[in-house]
Write an enzyme that holds these catalytic residues in place. Structure first.
Site, mmCIF file in Angstrom:
data_model
loop_
_atom_site.group_PDB
_atom_site.id
_atom_site.type_symbol
_atom_site.label_atom_id
_atom_site.label_comp_id
_atom_site.label_asym_id
_atom_site.label_seq_id
_atom_site.Cartn_x
_atom_site.Cartn_y
_atom_site.Cartn_z
ATOM 1 N N GLY A 1 32.035 47.636 29.554
ATOM 2 C CA GLY A 1 30.827 46.486 29.875
ATOM 3 C C GLY A 1 29.641 48.234 30.471
ATOM 4 O O GLY A 1 29.887 48.239 32.079
ATOM 5 N N LYS A 2 28.699 47.553 29.925
ATOM 6 C CA LYS A 2 27.684 48.792 30.961
ATOM 7 C C LYS A 2 27.406 48.835 32.636
ATOM 8 O O LYS A 2 26.807 50.054 32.783
ATOM 9 C CB LYS A 2 25.804 48.260 30.145
ATOM 10 C CG LYS A 2 26.617 49.274 27.996
ATOM 11 C CD LYS A 2 24.926 49.299 27.285
ATOM 12 C CE LYS A 2 25.434 48.729 25.957
ATOM 13 N NZ LYS A 2 26.244 50.009 25.493
ATOM 14 N N GLY A 3 27.046 47.346 32.859
ATOM 15 C CA GLY A 3 26.644 47.380 33.653
ATOM 16 C C GLY A 3 27.914 47.907 35.205
ATOM 17 O O GLY A 3 27.507 48.769 35.697
ATOM 18 N N ASN B 1 18.065 55.097 24.860
ATOM 19 C CA ASN B 1 18.558 56.637 23.550
ATOM 20 C C ASN B 1 17.759 56.394 22.460
ATOM 21 O O ASN B 1 16.297 55.366 22.339
ATOM 22 C CB ASN B 1 20.109 56.058 22.919
ATOM 23 C CG ASN B 1 20.336 54.670 22.874
ATOM 24 O OD1 ASN B 1 18.721 54.282 21.743
ATOM 25 N ND2 ASN B 1 21.449 53.831 22.270
ATOM 26 N N THR C 1 17.730 59.668 25.985
ATOM 27 C CA THR C 1 18.886 60.428 26.080
ATOM 28 C C THR C 1 19.247 60.104 24.279
ATOM 29 O O THR C 1 18.603 59.336 23.295
ATOM 30 C CB THR C 1 20.121 59.825 26.486
ATOM 31 O OG1 THR C 1 20.246 58.371 25.803
ATOM 32 C CG2 THR C 1 19.978 59.413 28.129
ATOM 33 N N ASP D 1 26.692 55.252 30.133
ATOM 34 C CA ASP D 1 26.859 54.653 31.455
ATOM 35 C C ASP D 1 26.603 55.969 32.595
ATOM 36 O O ASP D 1 26.329 55.833 33.291
ATOM 37 C CB ASP D 1 28.012 53.860 30.767
ATOM 38 C CG ASP D 1 27.612 52.245 30.190
ATOM 39 O OD1 ASP D 1 26.316 52.245 30.214
ATOM 40 O OD2 ASP D 1 28.319 52.504 29.854
HETATM 41 O O1 RIB Z 1 28.262 51.705 27.179
HETATM 42 C C1 RIB Z 1 29.131 51.026 26.899
HETATM 43 C C2 RIB Z 1 29.454 50.052 26.557
HETATM 44 O O2 RIB Z 1 29.282 48.871 25.608
HETATM 45 C C3 RIB Z 1 31.457 49.610 26.485
HETATM 46 O O3 RIB Z 1 32.225 49.645 27.799
HETATM 47 C C4 RIB Z 1 31.471 47.969 26.548
HETATM 48 O O4 RIB Z 1 31.884 46.896 26.915
HETATM 49 C C5 RIB Z 1 29.573 47.988 25.489
HETATM 50 O O5 RIB Z 1 29.396 46.848 26.424
#
Ligand code: RIB
Length: 305
Positions: free
Chosen positions: A39-41, A184, A220, A252
């Site tokens: 997950g990005k967060g 991006n 980016t 991330d």
């Molecule tokens: O940015 C990468 C993330 O995007 C991954 O970890 C995946 O969970 C998606 O949400």
């Protein structure tokens, strides 16, 4: 110590290596499978925490094994989980990820519980937001949560970094309350309505976003680093060289590091170089949150201000 609150997604990443990306209808015999935190967060929270930031995570999980793993992972990384809420209806989110032999990825993310993060959930975390140097946001939750976080940050005059990923339309009124935006190339194209595929087009798109009232725009550029636009002008910041194994989560790594170094008071150009280095380290390893760089690894790059 820098203080960062991340309001965003946590999902479990289910990742398969594949010699090539399958075409529609094709089944490919893949390589190793991995399950891990993502997950990005969540990834950005881990990226900042491993560099020494005191991080608070605001997200929503289900009531399931993935949620238990999520809490365990955040705690192992030293991340404050007090404002992680729980959904009785939705399961913890998951991402289906394929990574090919060049390290490129394709992702389908199903947000589950974190898609239901509400303004009320964010309001619970007001004390953390008020005490933060930087509030770091993405678009992998409900827009309601993003708007609530931006409003709370504005109320307490906190810096907001918005990583507009994955793309969702964002009202200009919201963009104007953001201090720094980090799309991006694809997201910059969708935000500006122009094609962004080079340093030159990134510079043009960054100008458009800057003119909308965002004081810092960083686009980016994958393996080409990033393009930075601030009041003093625009400039390219080159990437660090890296042996690419898995590019998933590189954005991330960049955002978590950028938040930490800006919170520390580093000049924007130095913070961007360090964020590029953090992204370069992350692509040499498998996975997303588990691939994030540690402080001592970045120190080896010896980046000057
Ligand atoms: O940015 C990468 C993330 O995007 C991954 O970890 C995946 O969970 C998606 O949400």
């Amino acid at each position: 110590m820098t203080k960062i609150t991340v309001v965003g997604s946590y999902v479990t990443d289910l990742t398969a290596r594949t010699p090539h990306m399958p075409k529609p209808g094709e089944t490919v015999l893949g390589g190793p499978f991995r399950m891990g935190p993502g997950g990005k967060g969540g990834n950005q929270a881990v990226a900042a925490a491993r560099l020494g930031a005191e991080v608070t995570m605001v997200t929503k999980l289900g009531r399931d094994l993935f949620a238990e793993e999520a809490r365990r992972n955040f705690q192992e990384e030293g991340i404050d989980t007090r404002f992680i809420s729980e959904s009785a209806e939705e399961a913890t989110g998951a991402a289906l990820i394929a990574v090919d032999d060049h390290g490129e990825n394709m992702i389908v993310v199903t947000l589950g519980a974190c898609g239901d993060l509400s303004a009320a959930d964010v309001a619970e975390a007001e004390e953390a937001i008020a005490a933060s140097d930087v509030v770091l946001l993405q678009l992998e939750t409900s827009m309601e949560a993003v708007e609530a976080a931006v409003a709370a940050a504005a109320e307490h005059d906190r810096m907001v970094i918005l990583n507009p990923a994955p793309f969702q339309p964002v009202p200009d009124a919201l963009l104007q309350q953001v201090d720094c935006i980090t799309p991006n190339e694809t997201e910059a194209g969708l935000l500006t309505g122009m094609e962004v595929n080079s340093r030159e087009t990134a510079a043009a798109a960054a100008d458009i976003l800057f003119e909308k009232g965002i004081g810092i725009v960083i686009i980016t550029l994958g393996g080409d680093g990033c393009y930075v636009r601030e009041a003093a002008g625009g400039y390219h910041v080159p990437a660090m060289r890296a042996e690419v194994y898995d590019t998933t989560g590189a954005g991330d790594a960049f955002n978590g590091a950028l938040a930490h170094f800006l919170a520390e008071g580093k000049p924007l150009a130095a913070a961007s170089r360090l964020a590029n280095a953090a992204a370069a380290i992350s692509v040499t390893r498998a996975g997303t949150a588990p691939a994030m760089a540690y402080e001592h690894e970045l120190e080896a790059y010896g980046i000057e201000e």
